[in-house]
Motif scaffolding. Structure first.
Motif, PDB file in Angstrom:
ATOM      1  N   GLU A  53      23.875  14.751   1.456  1.00 34.10           N
ATOM      2  CA  GLU A  53      23.238  15.752   2.311  1.00 34.10           C
ATOM      3  C   GLU A  53      21.737  15.518   2.385  1.00 34.10           C
ATOM      4  O   GLU A  53      21.135  15.688   3.438  1.00 34.10           O
ATOM      5  N   ALA A  54      21.118  15.133   1.271  1.00 36.08           N
ATOM      6  CA  ALA A  54      19.680  14.867   1.267  1.00 36.08           C
ATOM      7  C   ALA A  54      19.355  13.706   2.197  1.00 36.08           C
ATOM      8  O   ALA A  54      18.376  13.757   2.949  1.00 36.08           O
ATOM      9  N   ARG A  55      20.189  12.654   2.156  1.00 35.03           N
ATOM     10  CA  ARG A  55      19.971  11.524   3.068  1.00 35.03           C
ATOM     11  C   ARG A  55      20.146  11.971   4.514  1.00 35.03           C
ATOM     12  O   ARG A  55      19.389  11.583   5.389  1.00 35.03           O
ATOM     13  N   GLU A  56      21.141  12.797   4.743  1.00 37.61           N
ATOM     14  CA  GLU A  56      21.423  13.272   6.090  1.00 37.61           C
ATOM     15  C   GLU A  56      20.289  14.164   6.603  1.00 37.61           C
ATOM     16  O   GLU A  56      19.904  14.080   7.760  1.00 37.61           O
ATOM     17  N   LEU A  57      19.739  15.008   5.741  1.00 34.33           N
ATOM     18  CA  LEU A  57      18.672  15.918   6.140  1.00 34.33           C
ATOM     19  C   LEU A  57      17.319  15.229   6.257  1.00 34.33           C
ATOM     20  O   LEU A  57      16.415  15.761   6.894  1.00 34.33           O
ATOM     21  N   SER A  58      17.153  14.071   5.658  1.00 35.26           N
ATOM     22  CA  SER A  58      15.860  13.388   5.692  1.00 35.26           C
ATOM     23  C   SER A  58      15.448  13.039   7.122  1.00 35.26           C
ATOM     24  O   SER A  58      14.266  12.902   7.404  1.00 35.26           O
ATOM     25  N   LYS A  59      16.417  12.923   8.022  1.00 33.21           N
ATOM     26  CA  LYS A  59      16.069  12.602   9.410  1.00 33.21           C
ATOM     27  C   LYS A  59      15.314  13.747  10.092  1.00 33.21           C
ATOM     28  O   LYS A  59      14.711  13.554  11.130  1.00 33.21           O
ATOM     29  N   TYR A  60      15.334  14.931   9.473  1.00 33.33           N
ATOM     30  CA  TYR A  60      14.637  16.073  10.058  1.00 33.33           C
ATOM     31  C   TYR A  60      13.230  16.263   9.499  1.00 33.33           C
ATOM     32  O   TYR A  60      12.504  17.136   9.948  1.00 33.33           O
ATOM     33  N   GLU A  61      12.853  15.462   8.520  1.00 37.12           N
ATOM     34  CA  GLU A  61      11.525  15.577   7.939  1.00 37.12           C
ATOM     35  C   GLU A  61      10.466  15.244   8.982  1.00 37.12           C
ATOM     36  O   GLU A  61      10.678  14.399   9.857  1.00 37.12           O
ATOM     37  N   ILE A  62       9.306  15.871   8.836  1.00 37.12           N
ATOM     38  CA  ILE A  62       8.190  15.608   9.737  1.00 37.12           C
ATOM     39  C   ILE A  62       7.359  14.483   9.131  1.00 37.12           C
ATOM     40  O   ILE A  62       6.879  14.596   8.008  1.00 37.12           O
ATOM     41  N   VAL A  63       7.217  13.396   9.879  1.00 32.40           N
ATOM     42  CA  VAL A  63       6.414  12.255   9.445  1.00 32.40           C
ATOM     43  C   VAL A  63       5.212  12.170  10.390  1.00 32.40           C
ATOM     44  O   VAL A  63       5.364  11.779  11.560  1.00 32.40           O
ATOM     45  N   PRO A  64       4.019  12.562   9.915  1.00 31.65           N
ATOM     46  CA  PRO A  64       2.844  12.607  10.795  1.00 31.65           C
ATOM     47  C   PRO A  64       2.567  11.311  11.548  1.00 31.65           C
ATOM     48  O   PRO A  64       2.216  11.344  12.734  1.00 31.65           O
ATOM     49  N   SER A  65       2.741  10.171  10.920  1.00 32.62           N
ATOM     50  CA  SER A  65       2.459   8.892  11.608  1.00 32.62           C
ATOM     51  C   SER A  65       3.392   8.695  12.798  1.00 32.62           C
ATOM     52  O   SER A  65       2.983   8.135  13.822  1.00 32.62           O
ATOM     53  N   GLN A  66       4.641   9.145  12.693  1.00 32.23           N
ATOM     54  CA  GLN A  66       5.575   9.004  13.813  1.00 32.23           C
ATOM     55  C   GLN A  66       5.212   9.939  14.963  1.00 32.23           C
ATOM     56  O   GLN A  66       5.452   9.620  16.126  1.00 32.23           O
ATOM     57  N   ILE A  67       4.616  11.089  14.649  1.00 36.05           N
ATOM     58  CA  ILE A  67       4.157  11.996  15.711  1.00 36.05           C
ATOM     59  C   ILE A  67       2.953  11.380  16.407  1.00 36.05           C
ATOM     60  O   ILE A  67       2.869  11.356  17.637  1.00 36.05           O
ATOM     61  N   ARG A  68       2.012  10.848  15.602  1.00 37.94           N
ATOM     62  CA  ARG A  68       0.791  10.262  16.164  1.00 37.94           C
ATOM     63  C   ARG A  68       1.090   9.075  17.086  1.00 37.94           C
ATOM     64  O   ARG A  68       0.447   8.922  18.121  1.00 37.94           O
ATOM     65  N   ASN A  69       2.051   8.217  16.709  1.00 44.41           N
ATOM     66  CA  ASN A  69       2.314   7.035  17.537  1.00 44.41           C
ATOM     67  C   ASN A  69       3.382   7.285  18.610  1.00 44.41           C
ATOM     68  O   ASN A  69       3.800   6.361  19.292  1.00 44.41           O
ATOM     69  N   GLY A  70       3.840   8.545  18.753  1.00 42.63           N
ATOM     70  CA  GLY A  70       4.748   8.903  19.830  1.00 42.63           C
ATOM     71  C   GLY A  70       6.225   8.674  19.547  1.00 42.63           C
ATOM     72  O   GLY A  70       7.049   8.893  20.434  1.00 42.63           O
ATOM     73  N   GLN A  71       6.580   8.239  18.349  1.00 46.29           N
ATOM     74  CA  GLN A  71       7.991   8.037  18.020  1.00 46.29           C
ATOM     75  C   GLN A  71       8.735   9.358  17.861  1.00 46.29           C
ATOM     76  O   GLN A  71       9.932   9.428  18.136  1.00 46.29           O
ATOM     77  N   ASP A  72       8.049  10.389  17.386  1.00 45.31           N
ATOM     78  CA  ASP A  72       8.665  11.709  17.178  1.00 45.31           C
ATOM     79  C   ASP A  72       8.080  12.666  18.204  1.00 45.31           C
ATOM     80  O   ASP A  72       6.890  12.978  18.165  1.00 45.31           O
ATOM     81  N   ILE A  73       8.916  13.122  19.131  1.00 45.29           N
ATOM     82  CA  ILE A  73       8.421  13.996  20.204  1.00 45.29           C
ATOM     83  C   ILE A  73       8.954  15.421  20.080  1.00 45.29           C
ATOM     84  O   ILE A  73       8.874  16.213  21.014  1.00 45.29           O
TER      85      ILE A  73
END
Length: 135
Positions: A53-73
């Motif tokens: 479950e922890a591995r599955e939920l890790s995809k929902y974590e907020i990663v600031p670098s991915q927001i900055r480079n546009g990968q996480d919208i």
């Protein structure tokens, strides 16, 4: 005298548990051993499930670098571990102090009527992914 000696030998054998019914204490010891083994198996299963479950939920974590480079919208976030003393108004005030007063379209803080307090989480939808970084 011979039959009396054989009877004593049988009593001794029964006391050692050979060829006799188990004692109450022996039955309890076996039951506890089985119980603790099944508890260990259950705990191992729970630990394995928690890791997956922890591995599955890790995809929902907020990663600031991915927001900055546009990968996480993503613009909708869940805020967790909100102290019970924090009200919806104080959370909105915190957002204002972070410069987000007009940067969100939705703020929901579930309330538990039975306990007469909020649930310790909140859902916020921001106008842009970069607004998430300001919080």
């Amino acid at each position: 005298g011979l039959s009396q000696g054989q009877g004593q030998g049988q009593d001794q054998d029964q006391g050692q548990g050979q060829g006799s019914e188990p004692t109450e204490e022996e039955l309890q010891a076996v039951s506890q051993a089985r119980s603790s083994a099944s508890v260990e198996e259950s705990l191992d299963a729970v630990r394995t499930l928690e890791r997956s479950e922890a591995r599955e939920l890790s995809k929902y974590e907020i990663v600031p670098s991915q927001i900055r480079n546009g990968q996480d919208i993503r613009t909708a976030v869940m805020i967790r571990n909100i102290p019970k003393a924090c009200s919806r108004e104080s959370l909105a005030g915190l957002m204002t102090s972070c410069g987000l007063d007009d940067r969100y379209t939705f703020l929901y803080m579930p309330f538990d009527k039975r306990r007469n307090t909020h649930c310790g989480i909140s859902f916020v939808n921001f106008l842009s992914p970069q607004d998430v970084l300001l919080l």
